[in-house]
Design a protein around this motif. Structure first.
Motif, short mmCIF file in Angstrom:
data_model
loop_
_atom_site.label_atom_id
_atom_site.label_comp_id
_atom_site.label_asym_id
_atom_site.label_seq_id
_atom_site.Cartn_x
_atom_site.Cartn_y
_atom_site.Cartn_z
N PHE A 156 0.42 -1.19 0.33
CA PHE A 156 -0.13 0.21 0.49
C PHE A 156 0.74 0.90 0.16
CE2 PHE A 156 -2.96 -3.24 1.95
CZ PHE A 156 -4.17 -2.61 1.13
N SER A 157 2.14 1.09 0.45
CA SER A 157 2.47 2.53 1.37
C SER A 157 2.82 3.38 -0.22
CB SER A 157 4.08 2.11 1.97
OG SER A 157 4.92 1.84 0.60
N ASP A 158 3.11 2.88 -1.54
CA ASP A 158 3.68 3.88 -2.98
C ASP A 158 2.30 3.91 -3.18
OD1 ASP A 158 3.16 1.04 -3.57
OD2 ASP A 158 4.15 0.77 -5.39
N LEU A 159 0.78 3.14 -2.97
CA LEU A 159 -0.04 3.97 -3.51
C LEU A 159 -1.19 4.63 -2.99
CD1 LEU A 159 -1.27 -0.19 -4.82
CD2 LEU A 159 -0.54 1.89 -6.73
N PHE A 160 -0.94 4.96 -1.78
CA PHE A 160 -1.49 5.80 -0.51
C PHE A 160 -0.78 6.50 0.01
CE2 PHE A 160 -3.87 1.84 -1.70
CZ PHE A 160 -5.21 2.05 -2.16
N GLU A 161 -1.69 7.49 0.88
CA GLU A 161 -0.94 8.05 1.53
C GLU A 161 -1.55 7.41 2.84
OE1 GLU A 161 -2.17 12.33 4.58
OE2 GLU A 161 -2.28 12.21 1.89
N LEU A 162 -0.52 7.41 3.74
CA LEU A 162 -1.44 6.40 5.23
C LEU A 162 -1.87 7.26 5.95
CD1 LEU A 162 1.83 3.61 5.05
CD2 LEU A 162 -0.14 3.92 3.85
N HIS A 163 -2.98 7.30 6.41
CA HIS A 163 -3.13 8.58 7.54
C HIS A 163 -2.71 8.32 8.44
CE1 HIS A 163 -6.07 10.43 9.88
NE2 HIS A 163 -6.07 11.73 9.45
#
Length: 194
Positions: free
Chosen positions: A164-171
């Motif tokens: 997930f880390s390269d596709l999304f901003e991890l709120h």
């Protein structure tokens, strides 16, 4: 896509009543998240919805633009009998990976763990593709070792971050503080911005 846990597998699980993942009500962390949302017009998707307790909660809370998808017809039939008020036009029988649409919010509740782990990166990419810019993927992931040869499949935060880390901003990507008793200490709450 060669998915070993296909529509026939899940249809059989539903027909035989093998739905041990179903807690019988909407999950507390997801309810708490829903309760702080103010925009009732959000377009929401719950993939692999099963009994869709969260979908029922959303509809009853005024989120009329809630959509459910499941690959097993029996799951949607069961939901239709249990909660006939759910709009039939918003129930989708089909393969999540072939689904098209654009959503403000996607709720994750025991869908990720039902997929063969080889599909996890594809899951993350599909979620990103289905979300409107700034849309959110919110829900729960198991943070423990589970089964290796059949669902539910577990894992770790470190492993999941790779998907997930390269596709999304991890709120938020942290241990859930408000899990139900049997799952306390074994769930991550995610709030990822696409």
């Amino acid at each position: 896509m060669n998915q070993p846990f296909d529509d026939a597998y899940w249809q059989s699980r539903w027909k035989e009543g093998q739905t041990g993942w179903d807690i019988g009500y909407p999950s507390t962390p997801i309810v708490d998240y829903i309760d702080q949302l103010s925009d009732k017009q959000l377009k929401i998707l719950i993939p692999g919805c099963g009994n869709a307790w969260e979908g029922e909660y959303l509809i009853k809370s005024g989120f009329v633009n809630t959509w459910l998808i499941d690959i097993a017809p029996a799951a949607l039939e069961h939901l239709g009998r249990r909660f006939p008020e759910f709009p039939k036009s918003q129930l989708i029988e089909g393969d999540f990976f072939k689904h098209t649409g654009s959503y403000d919010l996607i709720i994750e509740q025991t869908f990720f763990c039902a997929l063969d782990p080889s599909l996890r990166r594809e899951y993350a990419e599909k979620m990103k593709a289905l979300l409107k810019p700034g849309g959110r993927l919110v829900g729960l992931l198991f943070d423990k070792t589970l089964n290796e040869d059949h669902p539910p499949f577990g894992g770790t935060k470190a492993e999941y971050l790779d998907y997930f880390s390269d596709l999304f901003e991890l709120h938020t990507f942290d241990p859930a503080y408000n899990s139900i008793g049997p799952r306390m200490g074994s769930e991550l709450f995610i709030n990822l911005i696409g």
